[in-house]
Design a protein around this motif. Structure first.
Motif, PDB file in Angstrom:
ATOM      1  N   GLY A 142      50.382 -16.905  15.810  1.00 39.12           N
ATOM      2  CA  GLY A 142      50.207 -17.768  14.861  1.00 39.12           C
ATOM      3  C   GLY A 142      49.336 -17.323  13.692  1.00 39.12           C
ATOM      4  O   GLY A 142      49.212 -18.413  12.501  1.00 39.12           O
ATOM      5  N   PHE A 143      48.635 -16.530  13.601  1.00 38.99           N
ATOM      6  CA  PHE A 143      47.610 -16.040  12.612  1.00 38.99           C
ATOM      7  C   PHE A 143      48.228 -15.311  11.612  1.00 38.99           C
ATOM      8  O   PHE A 143      48.980 -14.521  11.991  1.00 38.99           O
ATOM      9  N   THR A 144      47.577 -15.118  10.551  1.00 36.76           N
ATOM     10  CA  THR A 144      47.974 -14.363   9.241  1.00 36.76           C
ATOM     11  C   THR A 144      46.920 -13.083   9.339  1.00 36.76           C
ATOM     12  O   THR A 144      45.930 -12.919   9.427  1.00 36.76           O
ATOM     13  N   VAL A 145      47.498 -11.868   9.514  1.00 34.92           N
ATOM     14  CA  VAL A 145      46.808 -10.617   9.584  1.00 34.92           C
ATOM     15  C   VAL A 145      47.367  -9.681   8.635  1.00 34.92           C
ATOM     16  O   VAL A 145      48.447  -9.317   8.702  1.00 34.92           O
ATOM     17  N   ASP A 146      46.568  -9.197   7.746  1.00 39.24           N
ATOM     18  CA  ASP A 146      47.063  -8.320   6.817  1.00 39.24           C
ATOM     19  C   ASP A 146      46.221  -7.125   6.314  1.00 39.24           C
ATOM     20  O   ASP A 146      46.446  -6.217   5.441  1.00 39.24           O
ATOM     21  N   ARG A 147      44.871  -7.159   7.141  1.00 38.20           N
ATOM     22  CA  ARG A 147      44.102  -6.023   6.544  1.00 38.20           C
ATOM     23  C   ARG A 147      43.438  -5.715   8.036  1.00 38.20           C
ATOM     24  O   ARG A 147      43.071  -6.457   8.865  1.00 38.20           O
ATOM     25  N   VAL A 148      43.334  -4.327   8.283  1.00 36.93           N
ATOM     26  CA  VAL A 148      42.562  -3.794   9.329  1.00 36.93           C
ATOM     27  C   VAL A 148      41.718  -2.867   8.693  1.00 36.93           C
ATOM     28  O   VAL A 148      41.514  -2.277   7.638  1.00 36.93           O
ATOM     29  N   VAL A 149      40.216  -3.211   9.160  1.00 37.41           N
ATOM     30  CA  VAL A 149      38.934  -2.300   8.534  1.00 37.41           C
ATOM     31  C   VAL A 149      38.587  -1.440   9.886  1.00 37.41           C
ATOM     32  O   VAL A 149      38.233  -2.143  11.019  1.00 37.41           O
ATOM     33  N   THR A 150      38.536  -0.268   9.574  1.00 37.44           N
ATOM     34  CA  THR A 150      38.062   0.634  10.542  1.00 37.44           C
ATOM     35  C   THR A 150      36.622   1.391  10.217  1.00 37.44           C
ATOM     36  O   THR A 150      36.468   1.555   9.026  1.00 37.44           O
ATOM     37  N   ILE A 151      36.063   1.896  11.095  1.00 34.24           N
ATOM     38  CA  ILE A 151      34.889   2.663  11.095  1.00 34.24           C
ATOM     39  C   ILE A 151      35.244   3.798  10.294  1.00 34.24           C
ATOM     40  O   ILE A 151      34.747   4.367   9.456  1.00 34.24           O
ATOM     41  N   VAL A 152      36.000   4.627  11.150  1.00 34.10           N
ATOM     42  CA  VAL A 152      36.829   6.087  10.964  1.00 34.10           C
ATOM     43  C   VAL A 152      38.086   6.005  10.979  1.00 34.10           C
ATOM     44  O   VAL A 152      38.821   5.534  11.761  1.00 34.10           O
ATOM     45  N   ASP A 153      38.650   6.588   9.669  1.00 38.47           N
ATOM     46  CA  ASP A 153      40.034   6.901   9.450  1.00 38.47           C
ATOM     47  C   ASP A 153      40.242   8.302   9.497  1.00 38.47           C
ATOM     48  O   ASP A 153      39.600   9.428   8.830  1.00 38.47           O
ATOM     49  N   ARG A 154      41.101   8.794  10.756  1.00 40.87           N
ATOM     50  CA  ARG A 154      41.272  10.193  10.889  1.00 40.87           C
ATOM     51  C   ARG A 154      42.399  10.681   9.950  1.00 40.87           C
ATOM     52  O   ARG A 154      42.585  11.824   9.847  1.00 40.87           O
ATOM     53  N   GLN A 155      43.065   9.858   9.166  1.00 42.58           N
ATOM     54  CA  GLN A 155      43.957  10.344   8.085  1.00 42.58           C
ATOM     55  C   GLN A 155      45.181  11.027   8.834  1.00 42.58           C
ATOM     56  O   GLN A 155      45.458  11.938   8.122  1.00 42.58           O
ATOM     57  N   GLU A 156      45.840  10.571   9.913  1.00 45.75           N
ATOM     58  CA  GLU A 156      46.775  10.946  10.435  1.00 45.75           C
ATOM     59  C   GLU A 156      47.983  10.050  10.701  1.00 45.75           C
ATOM     60  O   GLU A 156      48.585  10.225  11.740  1.00 45.75           O
ATOM     61  N   GLY A 157      47.998   9.284   9.710  1.00 45.70           N
ATOM     62  CA  GLY A 157      49.459   8.498   9.790  1.00 45.70           C
ATOM     63  C   GLY A 157      49.161   6.931   9.946  1.00 45.70           C
ATOM     64  O   GLY A 157      50.052   6.245   9.749  1.00 45.70           O
ATOM     65  N   GLY A 158      47.920   6.611  10.147  1.00 46.34           N
ATOM     66  CA  GLY A 158      47.597   5.189  10.506  1.00 46.34           C
ATOM     67  C   GLY A 158      47.878   4.461   9.375  1.00 46.34           C
ATOM     68  O   GLY A 158      48.359   3.170   9.676  1.00 46.34           O
ATOM     69  N   SER A 159      47.430   4.740   8.315  1.00 44.08           N
ATOM     70  CA  SER A 159      47.378   3.999   6.850  1.00 44.08           C
ATOM     71  C   SER A 159      49.041   3.823   6.562  1.00 44.08           C
ATOM     72  O   SER A 159      49.611   2.644   6.469  1.00 44.08           O
ATOM     73  N   ASP A 160      49.755   4.698   6.842  1.00 37.76           N
ATOM     74  CA  ASP A 160      51.274   4.630   6.613  1.00 37.76           C
ATOM     75  C   ASP A 160      52.012   3.595   7.529  1.00 37.76           C
ATOM     76  O   ASP A 160      52.944   2.629   7.068  1.00 37.76           O
ATOM     77  N   ALA A 161      51.500   3.792   8.666  1.00 41.10           N
ATOM     78  CA  ALA A 161      51.916   3.110   9.835  1.00 41.10           C
ATOM     79  C   ALA A 161      51.880   1.355   9.735  1.00 41.10           C
ATOM     80  O   ALA A 161      52.493   0.606   9.684  1.00 41.10           O
ATOM     81  N   MET A 162      50.559   1.174   9.149  1.00 43.84           N
ATOM     82  CA  MET A 162      50.194   0.038   8.955  1.00 43.84           C
ATOM     83  C   MET A 162      50.946  -0.626   7.604  1.00 43.84           C
ATOM     84  O   MET A 162      51.217  -1.807   7.774  1.00 43.84           O
ATOM     85  N   ALA A 163      50.857   0.177   6.660  1.00 49.58           N
ATOM     86  CA  ALA A 163      51.562  -0.388   5.472  1.00 49.58           C
ATOM     87  C   ALA A 163      52.954  -0.680   5.804  1.00 49.58           C
ATOM     88  O   ALA A 163      53.454  -1.675   5.162  1.00 49.58           O
ATOM     89  N   ALA A 164      53.770  -0.023   6.600  1.00 51.21           N
ATOM     90  CA  ALA A 164      55.178  -0.311   6.972  1.00 51.21           C
ATOM     91  C   ALA A 164      55.264  -1.907   7.778  1.00 51.21           C
ATOM     92  O   ALA A 164      56.234  -2.399   7.585  1.00 51.21           O
ATOM     93  N   GLU A 165      53.994  -2.333   8.076  1.00 52.41           N
ATOM     94  CA  GLU A 165      54.092  -3.296   8.865  1.00 52.41           C
ATOM     95  C   GLU A 165      53.416  -4.675   7.809  1.00 52.41           C
ATOM     96  O   GLU A 165      53.149  -5.529   8.482  1.00 52.41           O
ATOM     97  N   GLY A 166      53.230  -4.169   6.684  1.00 44.39           N
ATOM     98  CA  GLY A 166      52.283  -5.225   5.904  1.00 44.39           C
ATOM     99  C   GLY A 166      50.842  -5.203   5.873  1.00 44.39           C
ATOM    100  O   GLY A 166      50.209  -6.156   5.624  1.00 44.39           O
ATOM    101  N   VAL A 167      50.283  -4.334   6.443  1.00 44.47           N
ATOM    102  CA  VAL A 167      48.847  -4.367   6.538  1.00 44.47           C
ATOM    103  C   VAL A 167      48.103  -3.306   5.895  1.00 44.47           C
ATOM    104  O   VAL A 167      48.784  -2.124   5.917  1.00 44.47           O
TER     105      VAL A 167
END
Length: 190
Positions: free
Chosen positions: A145-170
């Protein structure tokens, strides 16, 4: 007191020295990579946790009531950020998302002081590759029941994580990109 820019530079150096390896690795996602980043030697050191906590805190949404992350990589992060927030006079609790429901007692997925349903929670992560671990945490928190629309990471390997999250509204926000750590490590080796 150090600046955020100075803290970030020091964190990149620590990651290059203690967290990064060049070789042939199979990642948690199942993918193979010449780059390996394990943030735990940094986030489980006093100085590394202090730096990463301060930097992560500044990327947490101002209206967040808590930070959360999937155990084990996010455990020191959520605790460190909650403490950094308290030191700044900000009320921000820490939640740990289990990889599976507790097998006894309440069968809980979430550990920590739960805010009111509908509250905004920012998910923290040490390393994002495909985004699978982060999205598992996001799904559990949303299901609770919580609102989650941001993930903050120390390291982004730039291997699709950003796109996968954007598809989920994050939205994914990274403190450091893998290429920065690899470049710093290369300079240390040379």
């Amino acid at each position: 007191m150090s600046s955020a820019s100075s803290d970030r530079d020091t964190l990149v150096d620590l990651l290059a020295r203690r967290a990064y390896r060049l070789g042939d690795f199979t990642l948690a996602s199942g993918r193979r990579s010449p780059h390996y980043v394990n943030c735990k030697p940094v986030t489980l050191s006093g100085r590394g946790l202090l730096l990463s906590s301060r930097l992560l805190l500044h990327a947490v949404q101002p209206d967040s009531r808590a930070v959360a992350g999937l155990t084990l990589g996010a455990d020191p992060l959520v605790s460190g950020v909650a403490m950094a927030a308290a030191l700044e006079g900000r009320e921000l609790d820490a939640l740990i998302v289990r990889k599976q429901a507790k097998g006894h007692g309440t069968g809980a997925w979430l550990e920590g002081p739960l805010p009111q349903p509908g509250s905004v929670i920012t998910v923290l992560e040490d390393v994002v590759t495909t985004g699978g671990s982060s999205l598992k945490a996001v799904h559990q928190l949303r299901q609770a029941g919580f609102t989650v629309d941001r993930v903050v990471t120390i390291v982004d390997r730039q291997e699709g994580g950003s796109d996968a999250m954007a598809a989920e509204g994050v939205a994914l926000q990274a403190l450091v990109l893998l290429e920065e750590i690899a470049q710093q490590a290369s300079g240390l080796a040379g």
